[in-house]
Design an enzyme around this catalytic site. Sequence first.
Site, PDB file in Angstrom:
ATOM      1  N   LEU A 100      38.713  41.606  45.741  1.00 58.01           N
ATOM      2  CA  LEU A 100      38.729  43.056  45.864  1.00 58.01           C
ATOM      3  C   LEU A 100      39.465  43.595  44.645  1.00 58.01           C
ATOM      4  CD1 LEU A 100      39.653  43.689  49.632  1.00 58.01           C
ATOM      5  CD2 LEU A 100      37.395  43.713  48.571  1.00 58.01           C
ATOM      6  N   ASP A 101      38.975  44.695  44.090  1.00 63.43           N
ATOM      7  CA  ASP A 101      39.647  45.301  42.949  1.00 63.43           C
ATOM      8  C   ASP A 101      41.100  45.617  43.302  1.00 63.43           C
ATOM      9  OD1 ASP A 101      37.158  45.219  41.759  1.00 63.43           O
ATOM     10  OD2 ASP A 101      36.697  47.310  42.234  1.00 63.43           O
ATOM     11  N   LYS A 102      41.913  45.767  42.283  1.00 63.80           N
ATOM     12  CA  LYS A 102      43.343  46.028  42.477  1.00 63.80           C
ATOM     13  C   LYS A 102      43.583  47.236  43.377  1.00 63.80           C
ATOM     14  CE  LYS A 102      47.638  46.753  39.863  1.00 63.80           C
ATOM     15  NZ  LYS A 102      48.242  46.850  38.515  1.00 63.80           N
ATOM     16  N   THR A 104      41.307  48.521  45.506  1.00 64.25           N
ATOM     17  CA  THR A 104      40.490  48.473  46.724  1.00 64.25           C
ATOM     18  C   THR A 104      41.297  47.840  47.849  1.00 64.25           C
ATOM     19  OG1 THR A 104      38.431  48.319  45.469  1.00 64.25           O
ATOM     20  CG2 THR A 104      38.358  47.605  47.755  1.00 64.25           C
ATOM     21  N   HIS A 184      33.158  45.389  40.147  1.00 63.65           N
ATOM     22  CA  HIS A 184      33.192  46.828  40.462  1.00 63.65           C
ATOM     23  C   HIS A 184      31.837  47.319  40.981  1.00 63.65           C
ATOM     24  CE1 HIS A 184      37.173  47.217  38.955  1.00 63.65           C
ATOM     25  NE2 HIS A 184      36.879  47.178  37.674  1.00 63.65           N
TER      26      HIS A 184
END
Length: 235
Positions: A100-102, A104, A184
């Site tokens: 998961l993105d930072k 998210t 992303h």
Amino acid sequence: MRLDKFIVAVGAGSRSQAKAMVKAKRLTVNGQVAKKSDLAINEHKDQICLDGEVLVYSEFDYLMLNKPAGVISATEDPQERTVLDLLPARYHRVAPVGRLDKDTVGLLLLTNDGQLNHNLLSPKKHVDKCYEATLAGPCQPDDKEKMQAGIVLDDGYVCLPAQLDWQDDTPHVASITIQEGKFHQVKRMFAALGNQVTHLKRLRMGSLVLDETLDPGEFRLLTEEEISQLKGNSK
């Protein structure tokens, strides 16, 4: 298995610490004080205690984390705080299943079961990943059809069909289900529609649904039923 390796495997300490535990007479095996850190034990049958507390061995760990914003989905990083920093040392042998993105948040599965990890992430398995996206602009009537047809990303990649839904009274909040995990990806898919994701939360991966009783940064072990269902998803 050697006693010192067992201590490491259950996250109770390092091999050198296991040696110190033996010297301090803190470890018992089946009620008897351990005299050597390299003592051969049966990790499934013997009862190992540290300071009187039973240490339980498991080959694999399966954890659900409600990932908060600001931490990265990695096992180590020289500068950033990682998801493993949110877990006790006992569970530092696990790794995130996907990323998961930072910024998210939401459901993140962590395990040291490499086969399950591989199967859940394999493009051939088409495992659903469902997110709640808060958007800068409202969803448009034809967005569903465009997502279903396959969004073309900025690098020319054509995404697999995605499911997009929202409530008429909250068009700025949408549910999107994808079967891939490109960099992303969700943000880029909405960008291709001329919109911007301002907040992203993962709610589900395969059969595994985020436990909403977990506060951001909290985790719990998966139930046997959840593990069984996940393995069924990845067959």
